[in-house]
Design an enzyme around this catalytic site. Structure first.
Site, mmCIF file in Angstrom:
data_model
loop_
_atom_site.group_PDB
_atom_site.id
_atom_site.type_symbol
_atom_site.label_atom_id
_atom_site.label_comp_id
_atom_site.label_asym_id
_atom_site.label_seq_id
_atom_site.Cartn_x
_atom_site.Cartn_y
_atom_site.Cartn_z
ATOM 1 N N GLU A 7 -0.563 -9.129 -0.371
ATOM 2 C CA GLU A 7 -2.049 -9.410 -0.413
ATOM 3 C C GLU A 7 -2.910 -9.220 -1.603
ATOM 4 O O GLU A 7 -3.780 -10.316 -1.786
ATOM 5 C CB GLU A 7 -2.575 -8.068 0.648
ATOM 6 C CG GLU A 7 -1.880 -8.480 2.078
ATOM 7 C CD GLU A 7 -2.111 -7.366 2.882
ATOM 8 O OE1 GLU A 7 -1.745 -6.215 2.757
ATOM 9 O OE2 GLU A 7 -2.908 -7.442 3.937
ATOM 10 N N GLU A 61 4.401 -5.116 7.537
ATOM 11 C CA GLU A 61 3.858 -3.953 8.099
ATOM 12 C C GLU A 61 4.255 -3.545 9.331
ATOM 13 O O GLU A 61 4.185 -2.439 9.859
ATOM 14 C CB GLU A 61 2.382 -4.127 7.850
ATOM 15 C CG GLU A 61 1.708 -4.018 6.538
ATOM 16 C CD GLU A 61 1.762 -5.287 5.772
ATOM 17 O OE1 GLU A 61 2.395 -6.291 6.160
ATOM 18 O OE2 GLU A 61 0.887 -5.371 4.702
ATOM 19 N N GLY A 103 0.591 -4.743 0.952
ATOM 20 C CA GLY A 103 -0.333 -4.806 0.118
ATOM 21 C C GLY A 103 -0.318 -5.507 -1.266
ATOM 22 O O GLY A 103 -1.283 -6.070 -2.078
ATOM 23 N N ALA A 108 0.886 -1.235 0.130
ATOM 24 C CA ALA A 108 -0.050 -0.065 0.020
ATOM 25 C C ALA A 108 0.841 1.258 -0.117
ATOM 26 O O ALA A 108 2.140 1.236 0.454
ATOM 27 C CB ALA A 108 -1.018 -0.199 1.404
HETATM 28 N N1 CAA Z 1 4.598 3.086 -0.662
HETATM 29 C C1 CAA Z 1 4.928 4.296 -1.290
HETATM 30 N N2 CAA Z 1 6.120 4.456 -1.958
HETATM 31 C C2 CAA Z 1 7.061 3.417 -1.996
HETATM 32 C C3 CAA Z 1 6.583 2.076 -1.588
HETATM 33 C C4 CAA Z 1 5.271 2.121 -0.844
HETATM 34 N N3 CAA Z 1 4.915 0.837 -0.255
HETATM 35 N N4 CAA Z 1 7.670 1.122 -1.664
HETATM 36 C C5 CAA Z 1 8.626 1.744 -2.419
HETATM 37 N N5 CAA Z 1 8.392 3.120 -2.450
HETATM 38 C C6 CAA Z 1 8.914 4.130 -3.315
HETATM 39 C C7 CAA Z 1 10.031 4.781 -2.699
HETATM 40 O O1 CAA Z 1 9.856 5.635 -1.502
HETATM 41 C C8 CAA Z 1 10.825 5.164 -3.728
HETATM 42 O O2 CAA Z 1 10.362 6.303 -3.948
HETATM 43 P P1 CAA Z 1 11.576 7.648 -4.201
HETATM 44 O O3 CAA Z 1 12.497 7.329 -5.293
HETATM 45 O O4 CAA Z 1 10.535 8.915 -4.457
HETATM 46 O O5 CAA Z 1 12.085 7.529 -2.843
HETATM 47 C C9 CAA Z 1 10.737 4.394 -4.843
HETATM 48 O O6 CAA Z 1 9.440 3.654 -4.611
HETATM 49 C C10 CAA Z 1 11.663 3.226 -5.014
HETATM 50 O O7 CAA Z 1 11.909 2.531 -3.838
HETATM 51 P P2 CAA Z 1 13.238 2.371 -3.009
HETATM 52 O O8 CAA Z 1 14.148 3.299 -3.260
HETATM 53 O O9 CAA Z 1 12.932 2.024 -1.504
HETATM 54 O O10 CAA Z 1 13.882 1.063 -3.802
HETATM 55 P P3 CAA Z 1 14.701 -0.063 -3.086
HETATM 56 O O11 CAA Z 1 15.041 -0.996 -4.107
HETATM 57 O O12 CAA Z 1 15.676 0.529 -2.404
HETATM 58 O O13 CAA Z 1 13.788 -0.981 -2.230
HETATM 59 C C11 CAA Z 1 12.071 -2.161 -1.269
HETATM 60 C C12 CAA Z 1 12.883 -1.746 -2.295
HETATM 61 C C13 CAA Z 1 12.726 -3.114 -0.393
HETATM 62 C C14 CAA Z 1 10.547 -2.733 -1.819
HETATM 63 C C15 CAA Z 1 11.652 -0.741 -0.617
HETATM 64 O O14 CAA Z 1 11.060 0.059 -1.256
HETATM 65 C C16 CAA Z 1 10.620 -1.059 0.611
HETATM 66 O O15 CAA Z 1 10.900 -1.354 1.804
HETATM 67 N N6 CAA Z 1 9.329 -0.466 0.392
HETATM 68 C C17 CAA Z 1 8.400 -0.558 1.235
HETATM 69 C C18 CAA Z 1 7.831 -1.913 1.567
HETATM 70 C C19 CAA Z 1 6.644 -1.970 2.607
HETATM 71 O O16 CAA Z 1 6.804 -1.273 3.867
HETATM 72 N N7 CAA Z 1 5.369 -2.272 2.213
HETATM 73 C C20 CAA Z 1 4.428 -2.451 2.955
HETATM 74 C C21 CAA Z 1 3.338 -1.120 2.981
HETATM 75 S S1 CAA Z 1 2.032 -0.980 4.108
HETATM 76 C C22 CAA Z 1 0.955 -2.023 3.671
HETATM 77 O O17 CAA Z 1 0.879 -2.730 2.497
HETATM 78 C C23 CAA Z 1 -0.202 -1.995 4.562
HETATM 79 C C24 CAA Z 1 -1.296 -3.089 4.086
HETATM 80 O O18 CAA Z 1 -1.236 -4.054 4.509
HETATM 81 C C25 CAA Z 1 -2.199 -2.989 2.989
#
Ligand code: CAA
Length: 258
Positions: free
Chosen positions: A112, A132, A109, A65
């Site tokens: 999911e 999360e 998400g 998400a």
């Molecule tokens: N939401 C918003 N933006 C996201 C994102 C997310 N879930 N995941 C990645 N991005 C964005 C980053 O902020 C980044 O944007 P900027 O260039 O503007 O900074 C861009 O995508 C590229 O990401 P990274 O630079 O972080 O890429 P990476 O290769 O270094 O890392 C990754 C990849 C390990 C997937 C890392 O992006 C990450 O950990 N993302 C978040 C994963 C996460 O926590 N997901 C759960 C979200 S909460 C949820 O989903 C709730 C639910 O149950 C529904």
């Protein structure tokens, strides 16, 4: 129809939907949900379309998400908007079959959403996780329930509590994915698999989907009774007559879809 965050194309009877927010690793914001909801509704309503594939990019199916959309929201906003509820009504409610073709990250998400599909085909690069907890929250789009049903309590609990990722091989062993495919072949394989499903008698495919899903919703006796009744309803279709007659006559069936 024009979509902002996804690409949709039809390949014969197969609808291919591609998540297309590369700058955010396909993070799932409200616009993605609106686009996917409209695309799945259009797919369900189109009598020429009989299977769909949902995929992302090589790097990410979807990284969760959209955290940036959620960071400033307050609890009351999530509650009053019943945040995430539309995933159930707009995506899970799809009656026709669809496959998630997952390469790269399927996190939060994203994992999911993949689990909402009828089954997951995973590239060898796929990585699944429910991280999360690291954000101070927990799965909100069904992950704690669907992951637990798919892989069992021990693994689901470990993944939710540690936020660690599971690679494709472990995911296949654990029953989360149907099959692993080399990354370069993922889309071709998914489209071929979808075409094979699309070539089946369409009502039979929809009922098979409904039957398997009922296994998760009810107890064994009720599920077996429902299966038997749905089987009996299918025997009233023209495609049942055609399918069985074609078998006896040693020729391919020609489906009416009713
Ligand atoms: N939401 C918003 N933006 C996201 C994102 C997310 N879930 N995941 C990645 N991005 C964005 C980053 O902020 C980044 O944007 P900027 O260039 O503007 O900074 C861009 O995508 C590229 O990401 P990274 O630079 O972080 O890429 P990476 O290769 O270094 O890392 C990754 C990849 C390990 C997937 C890392 O992006 C990450 O950990 N993302 C978040 C994963 C996460 O926590 N997901 C759960 C979200 S909460 C949820 O989903 C709730 C639910 O149950 C529904």
């Amino acid at each position: 129809m024009a979509y902002e965050t996804i690409l949709v194309e039809q390949r014969d009877a197969v609808t291919l939907i591609t998540l297309n927010r590369p700058q955010a690793l396909n993070a799932l914001n409200s616009q993605v949900l609106a686009d996917l909801g409209a695309a799945f509704a259009a797919y369900d309503a189109d009598p020429t379309q009989h299977c769909a594939v949902l995929t992302g990019s090589e790097k990410a199916f979807a990284a969760g998400a959209d955290i940036k959309e959620m960071v400033d929201k307050e609890a009351a906003d999530f509650f009053l908007q019943d945040f995430f509820s539309d995933w159930q009504t707009k995506v899970v409610a799809t009656r026709k079959p669809w496959i998630a073709a997952v390469a790269g990250f399927a996190l939060g998400g994203g994992c999911e959403l993949a689990m909402m599909a009828d089954f997951i085909l995973a590239a060898d690069t796929a990585r699944f996780g429910q991280p999360e907890v690291k954000l101070g929250v927990a799965p909100g789009m069904g992950g704690s329930q669907r992951l637990t049903r798919a892989v069992g309590k021990a693994k689901a609990m470990e993944m939710c509590l540690t936020g660690r990722m599971m690679g494709a091989e472990e995911a296949e062993r654990a029953g989360l994915v149907a099959r692993i495919v080399p990354a370069a072949e993922l889309l071709d394989d998914a489209l071929k698999t979808a075409a094979a499903i699309a070539a089946m008698p369409p009502m039979a495919a929809m009922v098979n989907k409904e039957m398997v899903n009922i296994a998760f919703e009810t107890n064994l006796a009720q599920g077996i009774l429902t299966e038997r009744r749905l089987f009996q309803i299918l025997t009233a279709t023209q495609d049942k007559k055609e399918g069985m007659t074609a078998f006896v006559e040693k020729r391919p069936g020609v489906w009416k879809g009713r």
